[in-house]
Design an enzyme around this catalytic site. Structure first.
Site, short mmCIF file in Angstrom:
data_model
loop_
_atom_site.label_atom_id
_atom_site.label_comp_id
_atom_site.label_asym_id
_atom_site.label_seq_id
_atom_site.Cartn_x
_atom_site.Cartn_y
_atom_site.Cartn_z
N THR A 150 182.84 15.22 -59.46
CA THR A 150 183.28 15.18 -60.85
C THR A 150 184.56 14.38 -60.97
OG1 THR A 150 182.26 17.34 -61.17
CG2 THR A 150 183.80 16.61 -62.87
N ALA A 151 185.38 14.40 -59.93
CA ALA A 151 186.60 13.59 -59.94
C ALA A 151 186.28 12.12 -60.18
CB ALA A 151 187.35 13.76 -58.61
N LYS B 45 177.12 25.31 -54.10
CA LYS B 45 178.20 24.80 -54.94
C LYS B 45 177.97 23.30 -55.10
CE LYS B 45 182.41 24.87 -56.82
NZ LYS B 45 183.56 25.33 -56.00
N ILE B 46 178.25 22.78 -56.26
CA ILE B 46 177.96 21.39 -56.53
C ILE B 46 179.01 20.82 -57.47
CG2 ILE B 46 176.59 21.73 -58.63
CD1 ILE B 46 175.31 19.56 -55.81
N SER B 47 179.28 19.54 -57.36
CA SER B 47 180.05 18.86 -58.39
C SER B 47 179.17 18.70 -59.62
CB SER B 47 180.48 17.47 -57.91
OG SER B 47 181.32 17.55 -56.78
N HIS C 115 191.29 19.73 -55.20
CA HIS C 115 191.56 20.97 -54.46
C HIS C 115 193.06 21.20 -54.31
CE1 HIS C 115 187.33 21.09 -53.99
NE2 HIS C 115 187.22 20.34 -52.92
#
Length: 279
Positions: free
Chosen positions: A110-111, A56-58, A149
């Protein structure tokens, strides 16, 4: 392949829900995996070092890793009304925060990319684990912080105020859903194996939707928020049709994010396709 593939994902309910069937051997013929659960920024940095076969990745991190990793169509987090929030300890205007230090959940999240794409961006940020941001802002260590989240469901309990919904801003600005996180595979694994992995991820999502109560103990084991209502809200928000397959709309959202980030010099350009094609 005799050795299991290393697979990284977060302990958040959406990920443990999605990957439950795959890591617990519920899918006949699926590649064997060895899971590693870490917070999203740790996964970003592990991928940057090439330490994981699958992760999983941003999407921000993927922007820096496109030469080594290919994107998968299944298993990611992308949607509407689910973006990061900029919150503060008191009501304020966003322009008041341009010169203050803002807590972020990681440089490659990404935030943070959405924060930097807003207006002229924010020059002063401090990265910390996402679950420490709300207490730090509430304690006055930072004027504001970007939360992700399940924090979007609980920030009011910390006496915090929403300054900007970065996801809502993105949707109004582009018309696209918010590309938060995707699943990557090493390009060196080859198209055949990557195709099998992608099919297994889609099957794992389908299994979770078909048996929603079965993963609950596994989800609760790893969830930072133990409240079942918060956990269920988290899954409902972050696991959707895009988690099964990005589709044309999801791919367009990712391409839009990368195009804007490249234009601002926030990620390097890349001429490789996002996906590895079997053809």
């Amino acid at each position: 392949m005799s050795n299991p593939l290393s697979l990284g994902y977060s302990p958040c309910p959406n990920d443990t829900f999605i990957f439950y069937a795959l890591v617990h051997g519920k899918l006949a013929g699926a590649p064997k995996v060895r899971e590693r659960l870490e917070d999203v920024e740790t996964l970003n940095q592990l991928a940057r070092r090439g330490a994981l076969d699958l992760t999983k990745i941003s999407y921000h991190a993927l922007g820096h890793l496109r030469h080594e990793y290919a994107l998968l169509r299944s298993g990611g987090a992308l949607g509407r009304g689910c973006g990061p929030l900029l919150v503060s300890s008191r009501p304020c205007d966003i322009e008041e925060l341009r010169t203050t230090c803002i807590a972020i959940p990681g440089e490659l999240t990404t935030a943070n990319l959405l924060l930097q794409l807003h207006g002229e961006g924010f020059s002063r940020t401090r990265a910390m684990p996402f679950d420490r941001i709300m207490p730090a802002v509430a304690a006055g260590e930072f004027a504001a912080g970007v939360i992700i989240h399940e924090s979007r469901f609980t920030y009011r309990q910390h006496g915090l105020h929403q300054v900007l919904d970065l996801g809502q801003w993105w949707e109004l600005e582009t018309g696209c859903p918010i590309p938060l996180g995707g699943i990557l595979a090493r390009r060196s694994l080859g198209a055949g194996l990557i195709g099998r992995i992608d099919a297994a991820l889609k099957a794992s999502v389908d299994y979770a939707f078909a048996h929603p109560d079965e993963p609950r103990a596994y989800i609760r084991e790893h969830a930072r928020e133990l409240d079942d209502e918060v956990t269920d809200s988290h899954i409902q928000l972050y696991v959707n049709a895009f988690s099964r397959d990005l589709g044309d709309e999801g791919i367009a959202a990712v391409e839009q994010l990368f195009s804007r980030a490249e234009a601002r010099g926030l990620i390097p350009p890349c001429d490789l396709p996002l996906f590895v094609s079997a053809g």
